[in-house]
Enzyme design. Sequence first.
Site: not given
Length: 238
Positions: A53, A125
């Site tokens: 992320d 991610e």
Amino acid sequence: MALKRPTGEALAQEISARVGYIFKDLRLLETALTHSSAVKATTNNERLEFLGDRVLGLIVADMLLQLFPEAREGEIAPRFNALVDARTCSNIGLQLELDQFMRADAALKSRTRKAGGNYLADAVEALVAAIYLDGGIEAARAFVHRNWEPLARLAVEKPANPKGELQEWVARSSDARPVYAIQKREGPDHEPVFTVSLQVNGFAPAHGSGSSRRAAEEAAASEFLVREGVWTVEKGAA
């Protein structure tokens, strides 16, 4: 593809063909594609998702500054938010067909196959992090640019805020306020589905569903705004 999920070198070859990167450490790849719901899994991608992320955010922010050198922060921020949004990551995961290679609870995969689901956004991610750890920032940058840059010029509108716009719209004509209530909660704890009703005095109720209470409330507000002609169908589906 065979019904049995490939592992090891076979998995690496399948993923390499889709993401354009060859993994040296196959354990990183396996971990990136293992959801916490996977039966008998000894590890999962939660830590990689946390790192990915941040790596994704850094690369996308840098990419936008290069693509739009004259843009102000207020113009770049909505593009950034749209590009790192879970729905965008989930759609990229579907385009890469990662759902075929995920280790996850069968019911979870079946229920979210068409929409992608948060589990697939997390996997994307985690994959960014795995590429970063295995090949460095430039390898991760190449992967992100290949898949996110084509979307960068499309993400030009400020992300919709259905609850806020509904509140403003109602306030223009009355002192009523939208009231949201949870109707039901279904699914396992790691992938719940909430259904919410929305009531505004003088109007028929609206309903929405989502993976969180907030998402369900936003879906209900979107339905209301589209139904009453405040939003177009296209905006409500965005």
